[in-house]
Every structure is written in structure tokens, then in C-alpha cells.
Scaffold this active site. Structure first.
Site, PDB file in Angstrom:
ATOM      1  N   ARG A  21       5.163   8.624   7.914  1.00 23.77           N
ATOM      2  CA  ARG A  21       4.937   9.895   7.210  1.00 23.77           C
ATOM      3  C   ARG A  21       6.139  10.828   7.287  1.00 23.77           C
ATOM      4  O   ARG A  21       6.624  11.117   8.378  1.00 23.77           O
ATOM      5  CB  ARG A  21       3.707  10.597   7.802  1.00 23.77           C
ATOM      6  CG  ARG A  21       2.428   9.879   7.480  1.00 23.77           C
ATOM      7  CD  ARG A  21       1.222  10.462   8.170  1.00 23.77           C
ATOM      8  NE  ARG A  21       0.019   9.712   7.791  1.00 23.77           N
ATOM      9  CZ  ARG A  21      -0.314   8.525   8.311  1.00 23.77           C
ATOM     10  NH1 ARG A  21       0.436   7.956   9.241  1.00 23.77           N
ATOM     11  NH2 ARG A  21      -1.403   7.901   7.895  1.00 23.77           N
ATOM     12  N   HIS A  75       4.709   5.929   3.602  1.00 26.54           N
ATOM     13  CA  HIS A  75       5.085   4.550   3.254  1.00 26.54           C
ATOM     14  C   HIS A  75       5.763   4.426   1.881  1.00 26.54           C
ATOM     15  O   HIS A  75       5.467   3.513   1.109  1.00 26.54           O
ATOM     16  CB  HIS A  75       3.861   3.641   3.298  1.00 26.54           C
ATOM     17  CG  HIS A  75       3.313   3.390   4.680  1.00 26.54           C
ATOM     18  ND1 HIS A  75       4.073   3.476   5.820  1.00 26.54           N
ATOM     19  CD2 HIS A  75       2.046   3.045   5.095  1.00 26.54           C
ATOM     20  CE1 HIS A  75       3.318   3.186   6.875  1.00 26.54           C
ATOM     21  NE2 HIS A  75       2.086   2.935   6.467  1.00 26.54           N
ATOM     22  N   HIS A  90       4.091  -4.409   7.307  1.00 18.56           N
ATOM     23  CA  HIS A  90       2.820  -3.805   7.716  1.00 18.56           C
ATOM     24  C   HIS A  90       1.735  -4.868   7.945  1.00 18.56           C
ATOM     25  O   HIS A  90       0.588  -4.680   7.540  1.00 18.56           O
ATOM     26  CB  HIS A  90       2.382  -2.795   6.656  1.00 18.56           C
ATOM     27  CG  HIS A  90       1.512  -1.680   7.143  1.00 18.56           C
ATOM     28  ND1 HIS A  90       0.228  -1.892   7.623  1.00 18.56           N
ATOM     29  CD2 HIS A  90       1.731  -0.354   7.231  1.00 18.56           C
ATOM     30  CE1 HIS A  90      -0.294  -0.723   7.959  1.00 18.56           C
ATOM     31  NE2 HIS A  90       0.596   0.231   7.734  1.00 18.56           N
ATOM     32  N   SER A  91       2.080  -5.979   8.606  1.00 22.41           N
ATOM     33  CA  SER A  91       1.060  -7.005   8.895  1.00 22.41           C
ATOM     34  C   SER A  91       0.046  -6.495   9.905  1.00 22.41           C
ATOM     35  O   SER A  91       0.395  -5.796  10.858  1.00 22.41           O
ATOM     36  CB  SER A  91       1.726  -8.273   9.432  1.00 22.41           C
ATOM     37  OG  SER A  91       2.410  -8.938   8.395  1.00 22.41           O
ATOM     38  N   TYR A  92      -1.210  -6.863   9.669  1.00 22.57           N
ATOM     39  CA  TYR A  92      -2.294  -6.591  10.627  1.00 22.57           C
ATOM     40  C   TYR A  92      -2.557  -7.905  11.340  1.00 22.57           C
ATOM     41  O   TYR A  92      -2.864  -8.907  10.691  1.00 22.57           O
ATOM     42  CB  TYR A  92      -3.577  -6.192   9.903  1.00 22.57           C
ATOM     43  CG  TYR A  92      -3.590  -4.840   9.240  1.00 22.57           C
ATOM     44  CD1 TYR A  92      -2.827  -4.584   8.098  1.00 22.57           C
ATOM     45  CD2 TYR A  92      -4.413  -3.830   9.729  1.00 22.57           C
ATOM     46  CE1 TYR A  92      -2.877  -3.355   7.477  1.00 22.57           C
ATOM     47  CE2 TYR A  92      -4.471  -2.586   9.099  1.00 22.57           C
ATOM     48  CZ  TYR A  92      -3.694  -2.358   7.977  1.00 22.57           C
ATOM     49  OH  TYR A  92      -3.749  -1.138   7.346  1.00 22.57           O
ATOM     50  N   GLN A 145       5.441   1.976  15.476  1.00 19.68           N
ATOM     51  CA  GLN A 145       4.143   2.567  15.190  1.00 19.68           C
ATOM     52  C   GLN A 145       3.105   1.518  15.534  1.00 19.68           C
ATOM     53  O   GLN A 145       3.010   0.472  14.883  1.00 19.68           O
ATOM     54  CB  GLN A 145       4.011   2.964  13.709  1.00 19.68           C
ATOM     55  CG  GLN A 145       2.616   3.468  13.319  1.00 19.68           C
ATOM     56  CD  GLN A 145       2.260   4.828  13.912  1.00 19.68           C
ATOM     57  OE1 GLN A 145       3.104   5.714  13.969  1.00 19.68           O
ATOM     58  NE2 GLN A 145       1.019   4.983  14.371  1.00 19.68           N
ATOM     59  N   GLU A 154       4.377  -1.855  13.858  1.00 15.43           N
ATOM     60  CA  GLU A 154       5.334  -1.568  12.784  1.00 15.43           C
ATOM     61  C   GLU A 154       6.635  -1.046  13.402  1.00 15.43           C
ATOM     62  O   GLU A 154       6.669   0.054  13.929  1.00 15.43           O
ATOM     63  CB  GLU A 154       4.755  -0.513  11.840  1.00 15.43           C
ATOM     64  CG  GLU A 154       3.360  -0.833  11.313  1.00 15.43           C
ATOM     65  CD  GLU A 154       2.633   0.414  10.802  1.00 15.43           C
ATOM     66  OE1 GLU A 154       3.255   1.250  10.128  1.00 15.43           O
ATOM     67  OE2 GLU A 154       1.426   0.551  11.086  1.00 15.43           O
TER      68      GLU A 154
HETATM   69  C1  GLA Z   1      -2.010   4.589   8.314  1.00 12.05           C
HETATM   70  C2  GLA Z   1      -0.728   3.827   8.158  1.00 12.05           C
HETATM   71  C3  GLA Z   1      -0.289   3.204   9.429  1.00 12.05           C
HETATM   72  C4  GLA Z   1      -0.326   4.201  10.585  1.00 12.05           C
HETATM   73  C5  GLA Z   1      -1.694   4.826  10.667  1.00 12.05           C
HETATM   74  C6  GLA Z   1      -1.780   5.889  11.748  1.00 12.05           C
HETATM   75  O1  GLA Z   1      -3.110   3.793   8.242  1.00 12.05           O
HETATM   76  O2  GLA Z   1      -0.781   2.822   7.168  1.00 12.05           O
HETATM   77  O3  GLA Z   1       1.004   2.701   9.241  1.00 12.05           O
HETATM   78  O4  GLA Z   1       0.639   5.200  10.366  1.00 12.05           O
HETATM   79  O5  GLA Z   1      -2.032   5.423   9.456  1.00 12.05           O
HETATM   80  O6  GLA Z   1      -1.701   5.372  13.030  1.00 12.05           O
END
Ligand code: GLA
Length: 353
Positions: free
Chosen positions: A81, A106, A181-183, A285, A314
Site C-alpha cells: 500500500r 498492488h 503473491h502466492s498463497y 509482508q 511477499e
Molecule cells: C491484502 C494484500 C496482502 C496484504 C494484506 C494485509 O490482502 O493483498 O498483500 O497486504 O492485505 O496483511
């Protein structure tokens, strides 16, 4: 065949999106598409040599186009952000897309996660399979100055890593700080929540965010019992009551472009899978997946994702670095090359190699 290409679907304008499958000699298989550079699948062996897909994702291009929380996507120009969706650079103020009010998140409404990337498949000098993705971001896109040329390479290494290398150049000064941004869910996508994972983050400081997830810009020591993860910590302690945390922005390196250092280690004891993350990025992150249920999303395995079904690690620069250059200078200037490398190494708990 270590690399395979197939059709994944069509965009509304008729353009075909391709899916690439890369495999290494250690049992890793990666699938990625050229829409958003999205990693759609990542198959990793467990201690009994059974593989599972350890990333969250959707089955079809239509579902990705319908909207999703950045599953597996390449994120830019700036990951995270930017406070107030604005910044001043060399005396000029730039207003960005305010897509996560009051902030810019993003890269905006149509960030790198929605681009069609040109692709090339190659092998590294060690004969490792690589997928190289390139794209351009035009002057003024989402409010950012300058034309930027970006290259991202996914490689499955002999050391059983997914290596992601980011490179970019610009013709005007512009902020740039990318991530993937992989989960992850090391027990396997669709197997439930992440509570049984042990997470260790090699960071002693973080930057707190306020209620709107705006970063405060105050580098602060991590807090025991809240977000100090310097020792392996069961994620249930963060995702359960009373914390129900969304995660934090941890400080890893003090300047961008430094050496690649250990960032985090995740262990899932049922499967035995371990993931070590290392990077030369300034920040990590950590995101717990708390907002995963904001959309009703049916994952590849057919289950509807719930909050905390996957977590993100991240690696990127300090997201609001353009407004807090004393924390991190994320400005890419003409003549310079932006370079970031992040490695995700997979192993089995208790094994040395
Ligand atoms: C969103 C973003 C993540 C992270 C979260 C807060 O979902 O996509 O990258 O910043 O907020 O932790």
C-alpha cells in the site's frame, strides 16, 4: 520434457492465454500462465514422496478474470500500500489509482497481475527449466511516471528451489518494488487452514499498520506474543482468538539490492514439508489469508476457500518507500537496473538435503 506449453483459455478479445508446466529432477512441478504471470499450481513431494499442490488457485481463466485476491500473481509496479494513493517525486506530485481506499494497493486497478506477459522458455546453464516473462508498463499507467520494461524469471533449481528473479529498467524515475503473491498451504491446497504450520521469520523489526492497513512508517521492534516470530511459532496462535491477525510488514534487509538472506522458514509436520524463503528484498509482508472469504472462491480442488486457508510471504521493498525514502528508496532511475531475487526452497523436516 521438462517444459510443456498448452492453452489455458481465451480473453474476451479472443487472445489465447497459455499455461506452462516446468518440472525439475527433484519432484517439483510448477504451472504458470502468462496472464498476470500467475503461478496456478506448485506440486511438492512430502516425506513419503507423495506430491501435493501447495498453492491456492482457481481452475479456469474465466475464474481468474472474474476477480481474485492476487492468487499466485506478479504484483507491481509497487507491491503493498502507498499511503493516500499519492507521492511526490523530484518536485512533481503523482496521483495513483485509489483502489484500496484510502490507499493504492498492488499497482492499482490494472497492475502487473492483469497483464499479458510475453514468454520464453529456456534452461539455465545448469539445465534447470526456466520460464521468462516480459512486459511493458507505459508512462502514466495507474498514475505512475515513465515507461518500464520488466522481466521476471521462474526457475526450478537443482537445489529444489523455485527461484524468482525480477529485473526492470525505466526511462524516467519511478517507484518500482515487485513481488509474487502466492498463497501457500504446505499440507496441500484445499486441505483446510494453515493453523498447524510453524512459521519462523528472521526479522526483529516491523512497521505497524493502522486500522485501514496504512503503514505508519515507524520501524518498531517485534512484540513477544503478538508478531515476534523469530522462533518457530504455530500459526494457530496468530489466526485464532484473540489475535486473528492479518500479518505484518517485517524489515528484512536495511537497503534494497543487498545480499540474499534467510527470510522465513515454514514447517508443516503432517506432510514433513519445509519451505525456506530467502531474498534480497528489504521487506517481507507476511499475510495470514484473513480476507480470503471476502469473495466466494472455489479452489482447484473444489472447496470454497475460507479465511486462513493459505498464507503469503511477499518479499518486496518497503511499500510506502516513495513517501518514506529514509526507510527504503524504491525509485528506479534511468540507467539503473532494478533487481530482486527471492528463493523458495523445499525440503523434508529432519532431512539435511
Ligand atoms: C491484502 C494484500 C496482502 C496484504 C494484506 C494485509 O490482502 O493483498 O498483500 O497486504 O492485505 O496483511
Amino acid at each position: 520434457m521438462p517444459i510443456h506449453k498448452e492453452d489455458f483459455g481465451q480473453l474476451p478479445n479472443g487472445q489465447t492465454v497459455h499455461r506452462y508446466t516446468l518440472s525439475n529432477n527433484r519432484g517439483l512441478t510448477l504451472k504458470a500462465i502468462n496472464y498476470g504471470g500467475i503461478i496456478t499450481e506448485l506440486h511438492v513431494p512430502d516425506r513419503n514422496n507423495r506430491t501435493a499442490d501447495v498453492v491456492l488457485g482457481l481452475s479456469t481463466l474465466e475464474e481468474y478474470l472474474a476477480g481474485h485476491p492476487y492468487f499466485g500473481a506478479l504484483v507491481g509496479r509497487v507491491a503493498g500500500r502507498i499511503t493516500g494513493a499519492r507521492f511526490t517525486l523530484d518536485g512533481t506530485e503523482y496521483l495513483l489509482a485509489c483502489n484500496n481506499p484510502p490507499n493504492h494497493l498492488h499497482g492499482g486497478l490494472a497492475g502487473f497481475d492483469k497483464k499479458i506477459w510475453a514468454t520464453e522458455t529456456t534452461e539455465s546453464i545448469e539445465a534447470e527449466p526456466c520460464l521468462m516473462l516480459t512486459c511493458h508498463s507505459n508512462d502514466g499507467e495507474e498514475g505512475y511516471p515513465g515507461n518500464v520494461a520488466i522481466t521476471v524469471t521462474y526457475t526450478l533449481t537443482r537445489e529444489n528451489e523455485l527461484r524468482i528473479e525480477y529485473a526492470a529498467t525505466a526511462d524516467q524515475p519511478t517507484p518500482l518494488s515487485m513481488t509474487n503473491h502466492s498463497y501457500f498451504n504446505l499440507a496441500g491446497e484445499g486441505s483446510g487452514n494453515i493453523n498447524n504450520h510453524l512459521l519462523q521469520i528472521h526479522a526483529h523489526e516491523y512497521v505497524p499498520a493502522d486500522g485501514s492497513l496504512t503503514l505508519t512508517g515507524k520501524i518498531t521492534p517485534v512484540i513477544d506474543g503478538i508478531n515476534d516470530l523469530t522462533r518457530p511459532t504455530r500459526l494457530a496462535t496468530l489466526t485464532g482468538a484473540p489475535l486473528e491477525a492479518h500479518g505484518d510488514n517485517y524489515m528484512i534487509n536495511h537497503q534494497s539490492g543487498q545480499d540474499i538472506v534467510p527470510v522465513a522458514t515454514v514447517t508443516e509436520n503432517t506432510s514433513g514439508r519445509v519451505m525456506d524463503v530467502s531474498s534480497n528484498a528489504t521487506c517481507l509482508q507476511f499475510y495470514t489469508g484473513k480476507f480470503l472469504d471476502q469473495l466466494t472462491l472455489r479452489g482447484k480442488s473444489g472447496c470454497v476457500y475460507k479465511r486462513f486457508d493459505g498464507f503469503c510471504l511477499e518479499c518486496h521493498g518497503y511499500p510506502d518507500g516513495v513517501n518514506s525514502p529514509e526507510i527504503d528508496d524504491i525509485i528506479l532511475r534511468p540507467g539503473k537496473v532494478y533487481q530482486q531475487t527471492t528463493l523458495y526452497r523445499f525440503s523434508i523436516a529432519g532431512d539435511s538435503g
